[in-house]
Motif scaffolding. Structure first.
Motif, PDB file in Angstrom:
ATOM      1  N   SER A  41       1.745 110.703  -4.438  1.00  0.00           N
ATOM      2  CA  SER A  41       1.109 110.061  -3.291  1.00  0.00           C
ATOM      3  C   SER A  41       2.127 109.183  -2.574  1.00  0.00           C
ATOM      4  O   SER A  41       3.134 108.768  -3.148  1.00  0.00           O
ATOM      5  CB  SER A  41      -0.083 109.217  -3.737  1.00  0.00           C
ATOM      6  OG  SER A  41       0.370 108.078  -4.451  1.00  0.00           O
ATOM      7  N   LEU A  42       1.847 108.883  -1.318  1.00  0.00           N
ATOM      8  CA  LEU A  42       2.747 108.062  -0.521  1.00  0.00           C
ATOM      9  C   LEU A  42       2.893 106.663  -1.118  1.00  0.00           C
ATOM     10  O   LEU A  42       3.994 106.116  -1.185  1.00  0.00           O
ATOM     11  CB  LEU A  42       2.244 107.991   0.924  1.00  0.00           C
ATOM     12  CG  LEU A  42       3.217 107.450   1.954  1.00  0.00           C
ATOM     13  CD1 LEU A  42       4.485 108.279   2.006  1.00  0.00           C
ATOM     14  CD2 LEU A  42       2.562 107.403   3.319  1.00  0.00           C
ATOM     15  N   VAL A  43       1.788 106.102  -1.595  1.00  0.00           N
ATOM     16  CA  VAL A  43       1.840 104.774  -2.222  1.00  0.00           C
ATOM     17  C   VAL A  43       2.663 104.828  -3.510  1.00  0.00           C
ATOM     18  O   VAL A  43       3.512 103.961  -3.755  1.00  0.00           O
ATOM     19  CB  VAL A  43       0.414 104.243  -2.502  1.00  0.00           C
ATOM     20  CG1 VAL A  43       0.465 102.966  -3.303  1.00  0.00           C
ATOM     21  CG2 VAL A  43      -0.341 104.041  -1.205  1.00  0.00           C
ATOM     22  N   TYR A  54       5.044 105.548  10.838  1.00  0.00           N
ATOM     23  CA  TYR A  54       3.779 106.279  10.786  1.00  0.00           C
ATOM     24  C   TYR A  54       4.047 107.573  10.026  1.00  0.00           C
ATOM     25  O   TYR A  54       4.970 108.315  10.348  1.00  0.00           O
ATOM     26  CB  TYR A  54       3.263 106.565  12.190  1.00  0.00           C
ATOM     27  CG  TYR A  54       2.058 107.455  12.200  1.00  0.00           C
ATOM     28  CD1 TYR A  54       0.822 106.981  11.786  1.00  0.00           C
ATOM     29  CD2 TYR A  54       2.162 108.783  12.588  1.00  0.00           C
ATOM     30  CE1 TYR A  54      -0.284 107.805  11.770  1.00  0.00           C
ATOM     31  CE2 TYR A  54       1.067 109.610  12.580  1.00  0.00           C
ATOM     32  CZ  TYR A  54      -0.152 109.115  12.173  1.00  0.00           C
ATOM     33  OH  TYR A  54      -1.250 109.939  12.144  1.00  0.00           O
ATOM     34  N   PHE A  55       3.219 107.872   9.021  1.00  0.00           N
ATOM     35  CA  PHE A  55       3.442 109.041   8.179  1.00  0.00           C
ATOM     36  C   PHE A  55       2.398 110.114   8.457  1.00  0.00           C
ATOM     37  O   PHE A  55       1.207 109.831   8.573  1.00  0.00           O
ATOM     38  CB  PHE A  55       3.431 108.645   6.704  1.00  0.00           C
ATOM     39  CG  PHE A  55       4.582 107.769   6.341  1.00  0.00           C
ATOM     40  CD1 PHE A  55       5.818 108.313   6.050  1.00  0.00           C
ATOM     41  CD2 PHE A  55       4.443 106.389   6.316  1.00  0.00           C
ATOM     42  CE1 PHE A  55       6.892 107.512   5.734  1.00  0.00           C
ATOM     43  CE2 PHE A  55       5.514 105.583   6.003  1.00  0.00           C
ATOM     44  CZ  PHE A  55       6.747 106.143   5.715  1.00  0.00           C
ATOM     45  N   CYS A  56       2.870 111.355   8.543  1.00  0.00           N
ATOM     46  CA  CYS A  56       2.000 112.485   8.852  1.00  0.00           C
ATOM     47  C   CYS A  56       1.187 112.930   7.636  1.00  0.00           C
ATOM     48  O   CYS A  56       0.054 113.374   7.787  1.00  0.00           O
ATOM     49  CB  CYS A  56       2.827 113.674   9.338  1.00  0.00           C
ATOM     50  SG  CYS A  56       3.824 113.308  10.781  1.00  0.00           S
ATOM     51  N   ARG A  57       1.775 112.857   6.471  1.00  0.00           N
ATOM     52  CA  ARG A  57       1.105 113.312   5.254  1.00  0.00           C
ATOM     53  C   ARG A  57       0.982 112.155   4.281  1.00  0.00           C
ATOM     54  O   ARG A  57       1.719 111.186   4.339  1.00  0.00           O
ATOM     55  CB  ARG A  57       1.906 114.442   4.589  1.00  0.00           C
ATOM     56  CG  ARG A  57       1.985 115.692   5.423  1.00  0.00           C
ATOM     57  CD  ARG A  57       2.682 116.803   4.685  1.00  0.00           C
ATOM     58  NE  ARG A  57       3.987 116.373   4.190  1.00  0.00           N
ATOM     59  CZ  ARG A  57       4.776 117.117   3.436  1.00  0.00           C
ATOM     60  NH1 ARG A  57       4.394 118.317   3.090  1.00  0.00           N
ATOM     61  NH2 ARG A  57       5.937 116.684   3.029  1.00  0.00           N
ATOM     62  N   GLU A  58       0.063 112.306   3.353  1.00  0.00           N
ATOM     63  CA  GLU A  58      -0.157 111.276   2.342  1.00  0.00           C
ATOM     64  C   GLU A  58       0.508 111.609   1.012  1.00  0.00           C
ATOM     65  O   GLU A  58       0.496 110.803   0.103  1.00  0.00           O
ATOM     66  CB  GLU A  58      -1.665 111.081   2.114  1.00  0.00           C
ATOM     67  CG  GLU A  58      -2.359 110.433   3.287  1.00  0.00           C
ATOM     68  CD  GLU A  58      -1.863 109.008   3.533  1.00  0.00           C
ATOM     69  OE1 GLU A  58      -1.688 108.241   2.573  1.00  0.00           O
ATOM     70  OE2 GLU A  58      -1.639 108.674   4.712  1.00  0.00           O
ATOM     71  N   ASN A  59       1.065 112.808   0.891  1.00  0.00           N
ATOM     72  CA  ASN A  59       1.697 113.229  -0.359  1.00  0.00           C
ATOM     73  C   ASN A  59       3.113 113.711  -0.095  1.00  0.00           C
ATOM     74  O   ASN A  59       3.426 114.204   0.992  1.00  0.00           O
ATOM     75  CB  ASN A  59       0.902 114.357  -1.016  1.00  0.00           C
ATOM     76  CG  ASN A  59      -0.460 113.887  -1.461  1.00  0.00           C
ATOM     77  OD1 ASN A  59      -0.621 112.770  -1.947  1.00  0.00           O
ATOM     78  ND2 ASN A  59      -1.460 114.734  -1.289  1.00  0.00           N
ATOM     79  N   ILE A  60       3.941 113.591  -1.101  1.00  0.00           N
ATOM     80  CA  ILE A  60       5.322 114.065  -1.016  1.00  0.00           C
ATOM     81  C   ILE A  60       5.536 115.064  -2.144  1.00  0.00           C
ATOM     82  O   ILE A  60       5.036 114.880  -3.251  1.00  0.00           O
ATOM     83  CB  ILE A  60       6.314 112.877  -1.094  1.00  0.00           C
ATOM     84  CG1 ILE A  60       7.727 113.347  -0.844  1.00  0.00           C
ATOM     85  CG2 ILE A  60       6.200 112.125  -2.393  1.00  0.00           C
ATOM     86  CD1 ILE A  60       8.715 112.219  -0.637  1.00  0.00           C
ATOM     87  N   ASP A  61       6.248 116.138  -1.861  1.00  0.00           N
ATOM     88  CA  ASP A  61       6.416 117.201  -2.851  1.00  0.00           C
ATOM     89  C   ASP A  61       7.770 117.117  -3.565  1.00  0.00           C
ATOM     90  O   ASP A  61       8.539 118.052  -3.580  1.00  0.00           O
ATOM     91  CB  ASP A  61       6.204 118.573  -2.214  1.00  0.00           C
ATOM     92  CG  ASP A  61       7.128 118.808  -1.037  1.00  0.00           C
ATOM     93  OD1 ASP A  61       7.790 117.854  -0.603  1.00  0.00           O
ATOM     94  OD2 ASP A  61       7.195 119.945  -0.569  1.00  0.00           O
TER      95      ASP A  61
END
Length: 196
Positions: free
Chosen positions: A35-37, A109-116
């Protein structure tokens, strides 16, 4: 020196435990999503420990400088209070620099909430941003440069004085003994500051 070494070891253990468990979890669950957090937390903690290590290495070089260049005054200058102050400053600089970096990154500002990825580095975080990242890149470049170049310059200057002091020792046994107290620190500095 042992107090500095224990703090260096602590920061290295915390650095490893920040990266390896999430990586193992992702590898074992066949997925690479954070997750972004969670990514921000990992980025912040990783940065704190890396910056702290950098400043601890410079404090250790100052300790070696005092031990070799001012051996009779070493116990007067490097008392437990100064040692504790140097260690606290190293840790506080790590937290301060990374807090500023995280606040700057958090303005995006972030487009997605997850990073792969299993590891949240600066570039993967920037790739998630939909807004302009140029100012963030400039500020973090300045912060990372100051967190590495200032300690590196302190190390270079202190070792310049150390080498000059060792060259002034007349006996070869004294030179060997003085150099042996610095060899382990120089090995760590070389490993830390040279690219892989």
């Amino acid at each position: 020196m042992y107090v500095f070494l224990s703090n260096l070891s602590l920061s290295e253990v915390l650095l490893t435990t920040n990266i390896v468990p999430p990586m193992l979890h992702i590898l074992l669950s066949n997925g690479a999503i954070i997750s972004l957090v969670g990514c921000f937390v990992q980025f912040f903690l990783f940065g704190v420990f890396v910056v702290t290590e950098s400043f601890l290495l410079s404090a250790m070089s100052y300790d070696r400088f005092l031990a070799i260049c001012k051996p009779l005054h070493y116990t007067l200058i490097m008392d437990p209070r100064l040692c504790l102050c140097l260690i606290l400053v190293c840790w506080m600089l790590g937290f301060l620099i990374m807090t500023i970096a995280l606040c700057v990154v958090n303005t995006l500002y972030f487009c997605r909430e997850n990073i792969d990825h299993f590891y949240c580095d600066f570039i993967p975080i920037l790739k998630l941003a939909c807004s302009d990242t140029s100012m963030v890149e400039i500020v973090t470049c300045f912060l990372s440069s100051s967190a590495t170049m200032f300690p590196f310059l302190v190390i270079i200057v202190t070792y310049g004085f150390i080498i000059r002091a060792i060259a002034g020792i007349s006996s070869s046994t004294g030179k060997e003994k003085a150099f042996s107290t610095c060899s382990s620190h120089l090995g760590v500095v070389f490993t830390y500051f040279t690219p892989p």
